[in-house]
Motif scaffolding. Structure first.
Motif, short mmCIF file in Angstrom:
data_model
loop_
_atom_site.label_atom_id
_atom_site.label_comp_id
_atom_site.label_asym_id
_atom_site.label_seq_id
_atom_site.Cartn_x
_atom_site.Cartn_y
_atom_site.Cartn_z
N PRO A 87 -1.76 0.54 0.02
CA PRO A 87 -2.75 -0.55 0.08
C PRO A 87 -3.55 -0.68 -1.21
CG PRO A 87 -3.46 1.34 1.40
CD PRO A 87 -2.05 1.61 1.00
N LEU A 88 -3.46 0.31 -2.09
CA LEU A 88 -4.19 0.23 -3.35
C LEU A 88 -3.50 -0.69 -4.35
CD1 LEU A 88 -6.70 1.56 -4.75
CD2 LEU A 88 -5.09 3.16 -5.79
N PHE A 89 -2.17 -0.71 -4.35
CA PHE A 89 -1.42 -1.41 -5.39
C PHE A 89 -0.80 -2.73 -4.95
CE2 PHE A 89 -0.58 2.96 -7.47
CZ PHE A 89 -1.74 2.86 -8.21
N GLN A 90 -0.84 -3.07 -3.66
CA GLN A 90 -0.26 -4.34 -3.21
C GLN A 90 -1.01 -4.85 -2.00
OE1 GLN A 90 4.12 -5.56 -3.54
NE2 GLN A 90 4.00 -4.81 -1.43
N ARG A 91 -1.28 -6.17 -1.97
CA ARG A 91 -2.08 -6.79 -0.91
C ARG A 91 -1.25 -7.89 -0.23
NH1 ARG A 91 -6.86 -3.92 -0.58
NH2 ARG A 91 -8.12 -5.77 -0.15
N ASP A 100 -23.33 -4.58 5.22
CA ASP A 100 -22.11 -5.36 5.00
C ASP A 100 -21.41 -4.79 3.76
OD1 ASP A 100 -20.13 -7.20 4.74
OD2 ASP A 100 -21.45 -8.90 4.30
N THR A 101 -20.15 -4.37 3.93
CA THR A 101 -19.43 -3.76 2.81
C THR A 101 -18.47 -4.72 2.13
OG1 THR A 101 -17.68 -2.94 4.27
CG2 THR A 101 -19.57 -1.49 3.91
N THR A 102 -18.41 -5.98 2.57
CA THR A 102 -17.40 -6.91 2.04
C THR A 102 -17.58 -7.17 0.55
OG1 THR A 102 -18.75 -8.79 2.75
CG2 THR A 102 -17.03 -8.04 4.26
N ALA A 103 -18.81 -7.07 0.05
CA ALA A 103 -19.05 -7.35 -1.37
C ALA A 103 -18.79 -6.13 -2.25
CB ALA A 103 -20.48 -7.82 -1.57
N LEU A 104 -18.50 -5.00 -1.64
CA LEU A 104 -18.30 -3.76 -2.39
C LEU A 104 -16.86 -3.62 -2.86
CD1 LEU A 104 -20.33 -1.37 -0.05
CD2 LEU A 104 -21.10 -2.42 -2.19
N HIS A 105 -16.65 -2.79 -3.86
CA HIS A 105 -15.30 -2.53 -4.36
C HIS A 105 -14.50 -1.77 -3.29
CE1 HIS A 105 -17.38 -3.34 -8.19
NE2 HIS A 105 -16.19 -3.67 -8.64
N PRO A 106 -13.16 -1.90 -3.33
CA PRO A 106 -12.33 -1.24 -2.32
C PRO A 106 -12.57 0.26 -2.22
CG PRO A 106 -11.02 -2.82 -3.54
CD PRO A 106 -12.35 -2.75 -4.22
N GLU A 107 -12.76 0.94 -3.37
CA GLU A 107 -12.99 2.37 -3.36
C GLU A 107 -14.26 2.72 -2.58
OE1 GLU A 107 -10.72 1.34 -7.11
OE2 GLU A 107 -12.39 0.51 -5.96
N THR A 108 -15.27 1.88 -2.69
CA THR A 108 -16.53 2.13 -1.98
C THR A 108 -16.36 1.87 -0.50
OG1 THR A 108 -17.70 1.42 -3.97
CG2 THR A 108 -18.99 1.59 -1.95
N ARG A 109 -15.59 0.83 -0.15
CA ARG A 109 -15.34 0.55 1.26
C ARG A 109 -14.60 1.71 1.94
NH1 ARG A 109 -14.21 -4.80 -0.75
NH2 ARG A 109 -11.96 -4.60 -0.42
N GLU A 137 -11.24 8.77 1.81
CA GLU A 137 -12.27 8.91 0.79
C GLU A 137 -11.69 9.26 -0.58
OE1 GLU A 137 -15.73 10.42 3.95
OE2 GLU A 137 -14.94 11.80 2.45
N THR A 138 -10.55 9.94 -0.57
CA THR A 138 -9.92 10.36 -1.84
C THR A 138 -8.64 9.60 -2.14
OG1 THR A 138 -8.66 12.13 -0.74
CG2 THR A 138 -10.86 12.69 -1.56
N LEU A 139 -8.28 8.62 -1.33
CA LEU A 139 -7.00 7.93 -1.50
C LEU A 139 -6.83 7.31 -2.89
CD1 LEU A 139 -5.03 5.92 1.07
CD2 LEU A 139 -5.59 4.78 -1.05
N PRO A 140 -7.79 6.58 -3.43
CA PRO A 140 -7.57 6.00 -4.77
C PRO A 140 -7.37 7.06 -5.84
CG PRO A 140 -9.40 4.92 -3.66
CD PRO A 140 -9.06 6.14 -2.85
N LEU A 141 -8.12 8.15 -5.78
CA LEU A 141 -7.99 9.22 -6.76
C LEU A 141 -6.60 9.84 -6.69
CD1 LEU A 141 -11.43 10.99 -6.22
CD2 LEU A 141 -10.82 9.40 -8.05
N ARG A 142 -6.14 10.10 -5.47
CA ARG A 142 -4.83 10.73 -5.29
C ARG A 142 -3.70 9.82 -5.76
NH1 ARG A 142 -3.66 10.83 -0.41
NH2 ARG A 142 -5.54 10.17 0.71
N ILE A 143 -3.74 8.57 -5.31
CA ILE A 143 -2.62 7.67 -5.61
C ILE A 143 -2.55 7.35 -7.10
CG2 ILE A 143 -1.73 5.34 -5.26
CD1 ILE A 143 -2.60 5.54 -2.37
N ARG A 144 -3.68 7.15 -7.73
CA ARG A 144 -3.66 6.85 -9.16
C ARG A 144 -3.09 8.03 -9.96
NH1 ARG A 144 -9.11 3.91 -8.34
NH2 ARG A 144 -8.46 1.73 -8.32
#
Length: 397
Positions: free
Chosen positions: A194-198, A7-16, A261-268
């Motif tokens: 999806p990283l900066f707005q929900r 179950d990945t729901t408890a994990l951080h978004p980057e890990t999911r 897999e690299t989306l948070p790194l790229r967008i930040r």
């Protein structure tokens, strides 16, 4: 083949984004498998019947479902915090399905005036052909949404930040109005990422993406995504997709799975670059207007602080002398490339009045905030100093 049990729901978004929805074959591959197949075989006639009745889990036909596409859908749903997700061949296929599938002839749709040209076409031209009335409002004014509601209003649609002006709409306020009236709210979240707005957490019912943009983010593949509640997506929207066929190819789904897999790194990094470039552009006295989501002087800065956790990777700015000045500036650029795409690792720039919004009259473009001198700049992964140097020489030093 089986979905990973963890179950990945408890994990951080980057890990999911690395682990959620993984489907492994009997070979135990590390990287997600690419299932290039049109169809699937069944062990028996009874099993094939069960697949089509949805009583037997499994896959049927590429237009309906595919293991690689299913991994992308499940991973994005886990990242977005959505109950479910459906992938489409393009971003506009996702927008069209999300808007068209829930409505019927005699219904009414309200949308924000500031939209991407193709989105506005769906609302303003396409829907009325099938007996669905539409209205356009100033999206930044919650009272305008409320005033536009009719007894037959079925759906609201908005982009925030809007393409290309970076106008921001109070999603929670519009969602509250929609919920009170029993109206479906669809939010195009491409510019925010999806990283900066929900939007779902802010009250939206459905979120759509052009996965072509930041999700692939490297100029390779087209794709779209629709996310939200199962009741909405597994009803009219899934039926619409199954019967009309805007299916995402397994190869494109596989490319986007790896890109996640690299989306948070790229967008930040892109957002960090954009902040530096926007600050420099604002220092140029010859530019009458510069818009950037991370600017504390943005007209909707208070709303941005409430509903976004980071800026967009986009900048909008005006140059003097209208179209002539814009073309002169664009043609002087050496590093930043002219292209109507965005969210790419390469910085891309476009003149909306003659490309993405060229079909509108000057009066309509003006009402959307798209003047002849407006430039949209999508910031990539280059060094910010190199981008600034290119902009500086194009502006004449």
């Amino acid at each position: 083949m089986s979905i990973e049990a963890a179950d990945t729901t408890a994990l951080h978004p980057e890990t999911r984004l690395v682990h959620a929805g993984t489907l492994r074959s009997q070979f135990g591959e590390t990287s997600e498998a690419l299932f290039l197949t049109q169809g699937h075989v069944y062990d028996s006639a009874e099993q094939s019947e069960g697949r089509f009745l949805n009583t037997d889990p499994g896959f049927q036909y590429g237009r309906l479902s595919n293991p690689t596409v299913a991994m992308l859908e499940q991973r994005m749903a886990a990242f977005e915090g959505a109950e479910t997700c459906r992938a489409t061949a393009t971003g506009m296929a996702a927008v069209t399905a999300a808007v068209m599938a829930p409505v019927r002839a005699g219904d009414h749709v309200v949308a924000a005036r500031a939209l991407f040209g193709s989105c506005r076409y769906v609302i303003e031209d396409h829907l009325p052909r099938y007996g669905v009335e539409s209205s356009l409002v100033d999206g930044t004014d919650p009272s305008a949404w409320r005033a536009a509601i009719k007894p037959n209003t079925k759906l609201f649609f908005l982009e925030s930040p809007a393409n290309p002006t970076l106008e921001v709409i109070d999603i929670a306020a519009v969602a509250a109005i929609a919920k009170e009236a029993g109206i479906i709210l669809v939010v195009d979240n491409v510019f925010a990422t999806p990283l900066f707005q929900r939007p779902l957490e802010l009250g939206a019912d459905l979120v759509v993406y052009s996965a072509t943009k930041h999700i692939d983010g490297q100029g390779r593949c087209l794709g779209g995504l629709i996310l939200g509640a199962k009741a909405l997506i597994e009803g009219d929207i899934q039926t619409y997709l199954r019967q009309t066929g805007p299916a995402l190819s397994p190869f494109n789904a596989w490319v986007m799975l790896k890109a996640l897999e690299t989306l948070p790194l790229r967008i930040r990094q892109q957002a960090q670059n954009a902040a530096a470039v926007a600050k420099w552009l604002k220092s140029r006295k010859e530019l009458p207007h510069v818009a950037f989501i991370g600017d504390p002087e943005h007209p909707q800065a208070e709303i941005i602080a409430r509903q976004m956790s980071g800026p967009s990777t986009l900048i909008a700015f005006e140059v003097a002398d209208g179209k002539q000045g814009a073309f002169r500036f664009l043609n002087r650029l050496r590093l930043i490339r002219i292209s109507n795409n965005l969210g790419d690792a390469k910085s891309l720039i476009v003149h909306p009045a003659t490309t993405t919004h060229q079909r509108f009259t000057p009066e309509v473009r003006a009402s959307m905030g798209v003047g002849d001198g407006l430039i949209r700049l999508s910031i990539g992964l280059e060094h910010a100093d190199d981008l600034i140097a290119d902009l500086q020489q194009a502006l004449g030093g």
